[in-house]
Write a protein that holds these residues in place. Structure first.
Motif, PDB file in Angstrom:
ATOM      1  N   GLN A 167       0.844  -1.215  -0.131  1.00 15.18           N
ATOM      2  CA  GLN A 167       0.107  -0.160   0.015  1.00 15.18           C
ATOM      3  C   GLN A 167       0.632   1.280  -0.266  1.00 15.18           C
ATOM      4  N   GLN A 168       1.947   1.233  -0.808  1.00 17.58           N
ATOM      5  CA  GLN A 168       3.146   2.876  -1.268  1.00 17.58           C
ATOM      6  C   GLN A 168       3.393   2.943  -2.151  1.00 17.58           C
ATOM      7  N   SER A 169       3.608   4.155  -2.435  1.00 16.91           N
ATOM      8  CA  SER A 169       3.800   4.311  -3.832  1.00 16.91           C
ATOM      9  C   SER A 169       4.806   5.122  -3.313  1.00 16.91           C
ATOM     10  N   SER A 170       6.472   5.381  -4.545  1.00 14.54           N
ATOM     11  CA  SER A 170       6.989   6.219  -4.546  1.00 14.54           C
ATOM     12  C   SER A 170       7.409   7.019  -5.793  1.00 14.54           C
ATOM     13  N   LEU A 171       7.664   8.257  -5.671  1.00 16.19           N
ATOM     14  CA  LEU A 171       7.907   9.618  -6.770  1.00 16.19           C
ATOM     15  C   LEU A 171       9.403   9.346  -6.370  1.00 16.19           C
ATOM     16  N   TYR A 172      10.507   9.020  -7.446  1.00 20.70           N
ATOM     17  CA  TYR A 172      11.425   9.384  -7.845  1.00 20.70           C
ATOM     18  C   TYR A 172      12.036  10.822  -8.857  1.00 20.70           C
ATOM     19  N   LEU A 173      12.889  11.675  -8.513  1.00 22.02           N
ATOM     20  CA  LEU A 173      13.104  12.807  -9.544  1.00 22.02           C
ATOM     21  C   LEU A 173      14.897  12.157  -9.245  1.00 22.02           C
ATOM     22  N   THR A 174      15.378  12.498 -10.358  1.00 15.64           N
ATOM     23  CA  THR A 174      16.400  12.084 -11.092  1.00 15.64           C
ATOM     24  C   THR A 174      17.256  13.480 -11.510  1.00 15.64           C
ATOM     25  N   ALA A 175      18.147  13.955 -11.221  1.00 13.83           N
ATOM     26  CA  ALA A 175      19.541  14.681 -11.435  1.00 13.83           C
ATOM     27  C   ALA A 175      18.101  16.174 -11.567  1.00 13.83           C
ATOM     28  N   SER A 176      17.798  16.297 -10.525  1.00 14.26           N
ATOM     29  CA  SER A 176      16.857  17.253 -10.370  1.00 14.26           C
ATOM     30  C   SER A 176      17.443  18.467 -10.770  1.00 14.26           C
ATOM     31  N   GLN A 177      15.865  19.841 -11.700  1.00 15.43           N
ATOM     32  CA  GLN A 177      16.180  20.685 -12.185  1.00 15.43           C
ATOM     33  C   GLN A 177      15.850  22.096 -11.335  1.00 15.43           C
ATOM     34  N   LEU A 178      16.017  22.795 -11.552  1.00 15.85           N
ATOM     35  CA  LEU A 178      15.106  24.009 -10.297  1.00 15.85           C
ATOM     36  C   LEU A 178      14.097  24.372 -10.785  1.00 15.85           C
ATOM     37  N   SER A 179      13.628  23.757 -11.965  1.00 15.97           N
ATOM     38  CA  SER A 179      11.730  23.600 -11.988  1.00 15.97           C
ATOM     39  C   SER A 179      10.989  22.716 -11.958  1.00 15.97           C
ATOM     40  N   TYR A 180      11.812  21.586 -11.169  1.00 20.26           N
ATOM     41  CA  TYR A 180      11.289  20.692 -10.410  1.00 20.26           C
ATOM     42  C   TYR A 180      10.680  21.079  -8.962  1.00 20.26           C
ATOM     43  N   SER A 181      10.946  22.664  -8.545  1.00 21.59           N
ATOM     44  CA  SER A 181      10.965  22.717  -7.398  1.00 21.59           C
ATOM     45  C   SER A 181       9.380  23.301  -7.446  1.00 21.59           C
ATOM     46  N   GLY A 182       8.628  22.264  -5.732  1.00 26.83           N
ATOM     47  CA  GLY A 182       6.754  23.076  -5.375  1.00 26.83           C
ATOM     48  C   GLY A 182       7.026  21.752  -4.484  1.00 26.83           C
ATOM     49  N   THR A 183       5.252  21.647  -4.727  1.00 28.62           N
ATOM     50  CA  THR A 183       5.079  20.790  -3.567  1.00 28.62           C
ATOM     51  C   THR A 183       4.071  19.759  -4.688  1.00 28.62           C
ATOM     52  N   TYR A 184       4.550  18.129  -4.243  1.00 24.65           N
ATOM     53  CA  TYR A 184       4.634  17.109  -4.614  1.00 24.65           C
ATOM     54  C   TYR A 184       3.304  16.771  -3.712  1.00 24.65           C
ATOM     55  N   PHE A 185       2.130  16.256  -4.508  1.00 15.79           N
ATOM     56  CA  PHE A 185       0.799  15.640  -3.607  1.00 15.79           C
ATOM     57  C   PHE A 185       0.841  14.496  -4.562  1.00 15.79           C
ATOM     58  N   CYS A 186       0.345  13.089  -3.466  1.00  8.52           N
ATOM     59  CA  CYS A 186      -0.198  11.741  -4.190  1.00  8.52           C
ATOM     60  C   CYS A 186      -1.800  11.961  -3.823  1.00  8.52           C
ATOM     61  N   GLY A 187      -1.740  11.119  -4.675  1.00  2.00           N
ATOM     62  CA  GLY A 187      -3.661  11.156  -4.060  1.00  2.00           C
ATOM     63  C   GLY A 187      -3.735   9.423  -4.470  1.00  2.00           C
ATOM     64  N   THR A 188      -4.872   9.002  -3.450  1.00  2.00           N
ATOM     65  CA  THR A 188      -5.193   7.793  -3.983  1.00  2.00           C
ATOM     66  C   THR A 188      -7.175   7.710  -4.176  1.00  2.00           C
ATOM     67  N   SER A 189      -7.425   6.934  -4.845  1.00  2.00           N
ATOM     68  CA  SER A 189      -8.192   6.569  -5.848  1.00  2.00           C
ATOM     69  C   SER A 189      -9.542   5.957  -4.602  1.00  2.00           C
ATOM     70  N   ASN A 190     -11.324   6.222  -4.298  1.00  2.00           N
ATOM     71  CA  ASN A 190     -11.522   5.076  -3.813  1.00  2.00           C
ATOM     72  C   ASN A 190     -11.744   3.834  -5.444  1.00  2.00           C
ATOM     73  N   GLN A 191     -12.620   2.629  -4.745  1.00  2.00           N
ATOM     74  CA  GLN A 191     -12.548   2.010  -5.151  1.00  2.00           C
ATOM     75  C   GLN A 191     -13.823   2.202  -6.406  1.00  2.00           C
ATOM     76  N   ALA A 192     -14.406   3.149  -6.562  1.00  2.00           N
ATOM     77  CA  ALA A 192     -15.353   3.934  -8.078  1.00  2.00           C
ATOM     78  C   ALA A 192     -15.066   4.836  -8.640  1.00  2.00           C
ATOM     79  N   GLY A 193     -13.687   5.024  -7.917  1.00  2.00           N
ATOM     80  CA  GLY A 193     -13.013   5.861  -8.922  1.00  2.00           C
ATOM     81  C   GLY A 193     -13.403   7.681  -8.867  1.00  2.00           C
ATOM     82  N   THR A 194     -14.458   7.656  -8.046  1.00  2.00           N
ATOM     83  CA  THR A 194     -15.283   8.907  -7.722  1.00  2.00           C
ATOM     84  C   THR A 194     -15.080   9.863  -6.775  1.00  2.00           C
ATOM     85  N   ALA A 195     -13.873   9.800  -6.060  1.00  2.00           N
ATOM     86  CA  ALA A 195     -13.332  10.386  -5.335  1.00  2.00           C
ATOM     87  C   ALA A 195     -11.525  10.146  -4.921  1.00  2.00           C
ATOM     88  N   LEU A 196     -10.965  11.725  -5.152  1.00  2.00           N
ATOM     89  CA  LEU A 196      -9.434  11.156  -5.337  1.00  2.00           C
ATOM     90  C   LEU A 196      -9.286  12.217  -3.801  1.00  2.00           C
TER      91      LEU A 196
END
Lengths: 114, 110
Positions: free
Chosen positions: B69-98
Motif C-alpha cells: 500500500q505504498q508508492s514512491s516518486l523518484y526525481l533524478t538529476a533534479s532541475q530548478l523547475s522541479y521545485s514545488g509541492t508534490y501531492f500523492c492522491g489515492t482513489s476510492n474503488q469507484a474512482g469518484t473521489a481522489l
C-alpha cells in the motif's frame, strides 16, 4: 484549446453571505471535480460530477455547500451562510475520462470570509 | 482516509536525486501524483493503476506496491523547475473521489 477557467478569481464575503463560484471545464470533458484547499494543505475532495449527474458528494462539509452541473458542462459551487472556516481556495478540475484519472485543474477561486 | 507522505520537505541542489513516499492504511486502487507550484494549480504528473507498476516521465518516475500500500516518486538529476509541492492522491474503488496527502515541498537551488 482553453484550459479550465474559474470565476471569480477572488471573492471576499461577509460572514453569513451566500456565494456562488463558477467553473468552466475543458470542452467535452465528462468528469468534473471540486476541491477545497486550505493554506499549506493538499486539495480536499468535495464532489464529483459525471456529465450532469452528481455521483459523489461525500466530501461536502455541510449542507451549506451545494454544487450543480445542470447541462453537463459549466458547474457552480454554492456556499450558503458563509463562515470564517470556509475561507480557502476552491479548485475545479475536469477530465476527459470517467472517474479520477488525469485531471486538469483550474486556477481556483480564493474565498475570504470576513 | 488521507494518504501519508514523507518527507514533509526536501532541499536539493541541482542534479541531486530525491524520493518522495506515499503510504495508506487502506487498500490502494490507484495512486496519482501531482505537482503544484506556489500560487498555481496542481499539474498532473502520472497515475499508477496496478500493483508493482512503474512509470516514467522524463527524469521523474514512480512505483506502486499494491501489497505494501505504498508508492514512491523518484526525481533524478533534479532541475530548478522541479521545485514545488508534490501531492500523492489515492482513489476510492469507484474512482469518484481522489484523496490527496498533505504534500511534500521540494526546493531545488543552483
Amino acid at each position: 484549446g482553453a484550459g479550465v477557467s474559474q470565476s471569480p478569481r477572488y471573492k471576499v464575503a461577509k460572514r453569513g453571505q451566500d456565494v456562488a463560484l463558477r467553473c468552466d471545464p475543458i470542452s467535452g470533458h465528462v468528469s468534473l471535480f471540486w476541491y477545497q484547499q486550505a493554506l499549506g494543505q493538499g486539495p480536499e475532495f468535495l464532489t464529483y460530477f459525471q456529465n450532469e449527474a452528481q455521483l459523489d458528494k461525500s466530501g461536502l462539509p455541510s449542507d451549506r455547500f451545494f454544487a450543480e452541473r445542470p447541462e453537463g458542462s459549466v458547474s457552480t459551487l454554492k456556499i450558503q451562510r458563509t463562515q470564517q472556516e470556509d475561507s480557502a481556495v476552491y479548485l475545479c478540475a475536469s477530465s476527459s475520462r470517467l472517474g479520477s484519472y488525469e485531471q486538469y485543474f483550474g486556477p481556483g477561486t480564493r474565498l475570504t470570509v470576513t | 482516509q488521507q494518504p501519508v507522505q514523507s518527507p514533509q520537505a526536501v532541499i536539493l541542489r541541482e542534479g541531486e536525486d530525491a524520493v518522495i513516499n506515499c503510504s495508506s492504511s487502506k487498500a490502494l486502487y490507484s495512486v496519482h501524483w501531482y505537482r503544484q507550484k506556489h500560487g498555481e494549480a496542481p499539474v498532473f504528473l502520472m497515475i499508477l493503476l496496478k500493483g508493482g507498476e512503474q512509470k516514467g516521465h522524463d527524469k521523474i518516475s514512480a512505483s506502486f506496491n499494491e501489497k505494501k500500500q505504498q508508492s514512491s516518486l523518484y526525481l533524478t538529476a533534479s532541475q530548478l523547475s522541479y521545485s514545488g509541492t508534490y501531492f500523492c492522491g489515492t482513489s476510492n474503488q469507484a474512482g469518484t473521489a481522489l484523496i490527496f496527502g498533505k504534500g511534500t515541498t521540494l526546493s531545488v537551488s543552483s
